[in-house]
Design a protein around this motif. Structure first.
Motif, PDB file in Angstrom:
ATOM      1  N   VAL A 121      11.030   2.263   6.042  1.00 22.59           N
ATOM      2  CA  VAL A 121       9.717   2.821   6.348  1.00 22.59           C
ATOM      3  C   VAL A 121       9.845   3.679   7.603  1.00 22.59           C
ATOM      4  CG1 VAL A 121       9.091   0.733   7.640  1.00 22.59           C
ATOM      5  CG2 VAL A 121       7.291   2.249   6.814  1.00 22.59           C
ATOM      6  N   TYR A 122       9.193   4.838   7.617  1.00 21.86           N
ATOM      7  CA  TYR A 122       9.303   5.728   8.768  1.00 21.86           C
ATOM      8  C   TYR A 122       7.977   6.454   8.961  1.00 21.86           C
ATOM      9  CZ  TYR A 122       9.719   9.445   5.298  1.00 21.86           C
ATOM     10  OH  TYR A 122       9.471  10.313   4.261  1.00 21.86           O
ATOM     11  N   SER A 123       7.809   7.058  10.128  1.00 23.75           N
ATOM     12  CA  SER A 123       6.595   7.812  10.421  1.00 23.75           C
ATOM     13  C   SER A 123       6.961   9.258  10.725  1.00 23.75           C
ATOM     14  CB  SER A 123       5.843   7.199  11.600  1.00 23.75           C
ATOM     15  OG  SER A 123       6.638   7.212  12.765  1.00 23.75           O
ATOM     16  N   SER A 124       6.063  10.168  10.336  1.00 23.43           N
ATOM     17  CA  SER A 124       6.282  11.593  10.591  1.00 23.43           C
ATOM     18  C   SER A 124       5.031  12.177  11.213  1.00 23.43           C
ATOM     19  CB  SER A 124       6.613  12.321   9.284  1.00 23.43           C
ATOM     20  OG  SER A 124       5.575  12.137   8.326  1.00 23.43           O
ATOM     21  N   LYS A 125       5.213  13.176  12.076  1.00 24.93           N
ATOM     22  CA  LYS A 125       4.093  13.789  12.784  1.00 24.93           C
ATOM     23  C   LYS A 125       3.702  15.110  12.117  1.00 24.93           C
ATOM     24  CE  LYS A 125       5.367  11.778  17.250  1.00 24.93           C
ATOM     25  NZ  LYS A 125       5.698  12.048  18.672  1.00 24.93           N
ATOM     26  N   GLY A 126       2.574  15.666  12.560  1.00 22.49           N
ATOM     27  CA  GLY A 126       2.135  16.955  12.058  1.00 22.49           C
ATOM     28  C   GLY A 126       1.211  16.828  10.869  1.00 22.49           C
ATOM     29  N   LYS A 127       0.799  17.988  10.348  1.00 18.70           N
ATOM     30  CA  LYS A 127      -0.119  18.034   9.217  1.00 18.70           C
ATOM     31  C   LYS A 127       0.531  17.392   7.987  1.00 18.70           C
ATOM     32  CE  LYS A 127      -3.017  21.148   6.531  1.00 18.70           C
ATOM     33  NZ  LYS A 127      -3.436  22.565   6.300  1.00 18.70           N
ATOM     34  N   GLY A 128      -0.217  16.480   7.376  1.00 20.11           N
ATOM     35  CA  GLY A 128       0.310  15.778   6.209  1.00 20.11           C
ATOM     36  C   GLY A 128       1.247  14.647   6.556  1.00 20.11           C
TER      37      GLY A 128
ATOM     38  N   ARG B 231       0.821  -1.205   0.000  1.00 25.34           N
ATOM     39  CA  ARG B 231       0.000   0.000   0.000  1.00 25.34           C
ATOM     40  C   ARG B 231       0.864   1.268   0.000  1.00 25.34           C
ATOM     41  NH1 ARG B 231      -5.412  -0.748   1.517  1.00 25.34           N
ATOM     42  NH2 ARG B 231      -5.506   1.245   2.629  1.00 25.34           N
ATOM     43  N   LEU B 232       1.987   1.217   0.708  1.00 26.83           N
ATOM     44  CA  LEU B 232       2.877   2.370   0.725  1.00 26.83           C
ATOM     45  C   LEU B 232       3.537   2.607  -0.633  1.00 26.83           C
ATOM     46  CD1 LEU B 232       4.587   1.919   4.212  1.00 26.83           C
ATOM     47  CD2 LEU B 232       2.929   3.681   3.567  1.00 26.83           C
ATOM     48  N   LEU B 233       3.791   1.520  -1.372  1.00 24.23           N
ATOM     49  CA  LEU B 233       4.372   1.667  -2.702  1.00 24.23           C
ATOM     50  C   LEU B 233       3.415   2.372  -3.658  1.00 24.23           C
ATOM     51  CD1 LEU B 233       6.096  -1.818  -3.144  1.00 24.23           C
ATOM     52  CD2 LEU B 233       7.252   0.403  -3.124  1.00 24.23           C
ATOM     53  N   HIS B 234       2.104   2.204  -3.414  1.00 19.82           N
ATOM     54  CA  HIS B 234       1.101   2.778  -4.309  1.00 19.82           C
ATOM     55  C   HIS B 234       0.487   4.073  -3.768  1.00 19.82           C
ATOM     56  CE1 HIS B 234       1.490  -1.337  -5.790  1.00 19.82           C
ATOM     57  NE2 HIS B 234       1.033  -0.881  -6.936  1.00 19.82           N
ATOM     58  N   LYS B 235       0.673   4.323  -2.473  1.00 17.23           N
ATOM     59  CA  LYS B 235       0.176   5.553  -1.860  1.00 17.23           C
ATOM     60  C   LYS B 235       1.235   5.982  -0.867  1.00 17.23           C
ATOM     61  CE  LYS B 235      -3.805   7.425   0.652  1.00 17.23           C
ATOM     62  NZ  LYS B 235      -5.075   7.107   1.355  1.00 17.23           N
ATOM     63  N   ARG B 236       2.011   6.958  -1.226  1.00 16.68           N
ATOM     64  CA  ARG B 236       3.259   7.238  -0.538  1.00 16.68           C
ATOM     65  C   ARG B 236       3.130   7.473   0.962  1.00 16.68           C
ATOM     66  NH1 ARG B 236       7.633   5.112  -2.627  1.00 16.68           N
ATOM     67  NH2 ARG B 236       7.603   5.319  -4.878  1.00 16.68           N
ATOM     68  N   THR B 237       2.032   8.052   1.414  1.00 12.44           N
ATOM     69  CA  THR B 237       1.868   8.314   2.848  1.00 12.44           C
ATOM     70  C   THR B 237       0.490   7.844   3.307  1.00 12.44           C
ATOM     71  OG1 THR B 237       3.321  10.251   2.747  1.00 12.44           O
ATOM     72  CG2 THR B 237       1.883  10.061   4.662  1.00 12.44           C
ATOM     73  N   ILE B 238       0.478   7.078   4.401  1.00 14.10           N
ATOM     74  CA  ILE B 238      -0.768   6.585   4.981  1.00 14.10           C
ATOM     75  C   ILE B 238      -0.690   6.786   6.484  1.00 14.10           C
ATOM     76  CG2 ILE B 238      -2.337   4.616   5.204  1.00 14.10           C
ATOM     77  CD1 ILE B 238      -0.978   3.327   2.838  1.00 14.10           C
ATOM     78  N   THR B 239      -1.766   7.191   7.109  1.00 13.84           N
ATOM     79  CA  THR B 239      -1.753   7.367   8.560  1.00 13.84           C
ATOM     80  C   THR B 239      -1.896   6.018   9.258  1.00 13.84           C
ATOM     81  OG1 THR B 239      -4.142   7.651   8.801  1.00 13.84           O
ATOM     82  CG2 THR B 239      -2.845   9.624   8.285  1.00 13.84           C
ATOM     83  N   ALA B 240      -1.396   5.967  10.490  1.00 15.30           N
ATOM     84  CA  ALA B 240      -1.525   4.740  11.288  1.00 15.30           C
ATOM     85  C   ALA B 240      -2.997   4.414  11.521  1.00 15.30           C
ATOM     86  CB  ALA B 240      -0.788   4.890  12.610  1.00 15.30           C
ATOM     87  N   GLY B 241      -3.813   5.455  11.666  1.00 16.35           N
ATOM     88  CA  GLY B 241      -5.247   5.226  11.870  1.00 16.35           C
ATOM     89  C   GLY B 241      -5.904   4.561  10.681  1.00 16.35           C
ATOM     90  N   GLU B 242      -5.528   4.983   9.455  1.00 17.28           N
ATOM     91  CA  GLU B 242      -6.072   4.356   8.250  1.00 17.28           C
ATOM     92  C   GLU B 242      -5.720   2.873   8.207  1.00 17.28           C
ATOM     93  OE1 GLU B 242      -6.049   6.846   4.364  1.00 17.28           O
ATOM     94  OE2 GLU B 242      -4.351   7.604   5.546  1.00 17.28           O
TER      95      GLU B 242
END
Length: 313
Positions: A49-56, A12-23
């Protein structure tokens, strides 16, 4: 199944570059804490793979990362797809979807080298839900309840902690811990009726591996018998007995030496050979078979017209 979830996260990340943990948590029906644990596992496996905080913000793959399918040869890719199909045809949860994604990733057609149907020929649709029900009960560790009919012609209500499905000697069995006897037991699935998965969760027990328990249980009360079967019975001999049990005679007949548990099932099994069966030993089994034939003859002779009882006057 974590492995398939980990793969789908990457897919899913390969096809949608950013996904929230909630999704991701909502999609997989798990907690966000579980998703973050999955991210840690993927990172430890070398996937950037990494996670980022804030808007977007959200979970992403390192820019420019692609899954390098060339790491696997064409033959290895085929082996992966074929292995996944063995799970898909067994109706393993979510595996059909994973198989499709790997096939698209490898740019290959989905394999169709194997087809499995756990139900006997002609089985009604209601029985085809038994295996998914048992599989889920094993995975979720929930006690199941069912009526069981044993070879002694006894009916009983059982509550069992299911452990494993076993295919042995041309039949499917359920291995589990029977709460009534407080011991490991093996149940032939075709004799399990009115199966219900309860809400009672059980903790795994330390026990002998179920396949070993199956061997031990099946070995109880076994007696070695010798059968002589006519040449016309070759199809049954080779269908039902191992080569090591069979000796072919000069007249084309077969001598079979095998071990069976003594009981009503064995009586019926021996009679199922009909005129193909030319000899039985030990002697007490021959006497039992003759007694069964006498009882059968007596019942038929009691109704000379051959009519079912409900049609008699």
């Amino acid at each position: 199944m974590p492995i398939s979830r980990h793969f789908e996260i990457v897919y899913r990340l390969l096809h949608k570059r950013t996904i929230t943990a909630g999704e991701l948590a909502r999609h997989f029906e798990v907690s966000t804490r579980t998703i973050y644990r999955d991210i840690d596992v993927l990172s430890a496996a070398g996937i950037p793979v990494y996670s980022s905080k804030g808007k977007g913000g959200g979970i992403s793959l390192l820019e420019g990362y692609t899954f390098n399918t060339s790491l696997l040869t064409g033959r290895e890719q085929d082996d992966v797809l074929m292995a996944l199909q063995t799970l898909a045809v067994a109706d393993y949860p979510g595996m059909d979807d994973v198989l499709g994604k790997f096939a698209r990733l490898f740019k290959k057609d989905r394999p169709n080298w194997l087809e499995v149907d756990f139900s006997p020929w002609g089985t009604e649709e209601s029985k085809q839900v038994v295996f998914p029900l048992l599989r889920k009960a094993i995975a979720d560790r929930t006690v199941i309840s069912f009526r069981y009919y044993n070879t002694a012609r006894e009916e009983s209500l059982r509550n069992v902690e299911p452990v494993q499905l076993i295919f042995k000697s041309q039949a499917w069995y359920l291995a589990g811990h029977c709460l009534a006897s407080d011991a490991s037991r093996l149940f032939k699935i075709s004799r399990m009726k009115e199966i219900v998965s309860t809400e009672h969760i059980f903790e795994p027990r330390l026990a002998v591996p179920s396949i070993e328990a199956a061997e031990e249980q099946s070995a109880r009360d076994m007696v070695e018998i010798t059968l002589r079967i006519s040449a016309e019975g070759a199809y049954r001999v080779y269908d039902e007995f191992a080569e090591s049990m069979i000796t072919a005679g000069e007249d084309g007949s077969f001598t079979v030496k095998a071990s069976f548990a003594i009981g009503h099932w064995l009586d019926s099994y021996l009679l199922s050979f009909g005129t193909l069966l030319e000899g039985i030993s030990p002697e007490f089994l021959r006497s039992r078979a003759l007694a069964q034939l006498d009882a059968f003859r007596s019942r038929l002779e009691s109704d000379p017209a051959g009519r079912p009882n409900n049609e008699q006057e």
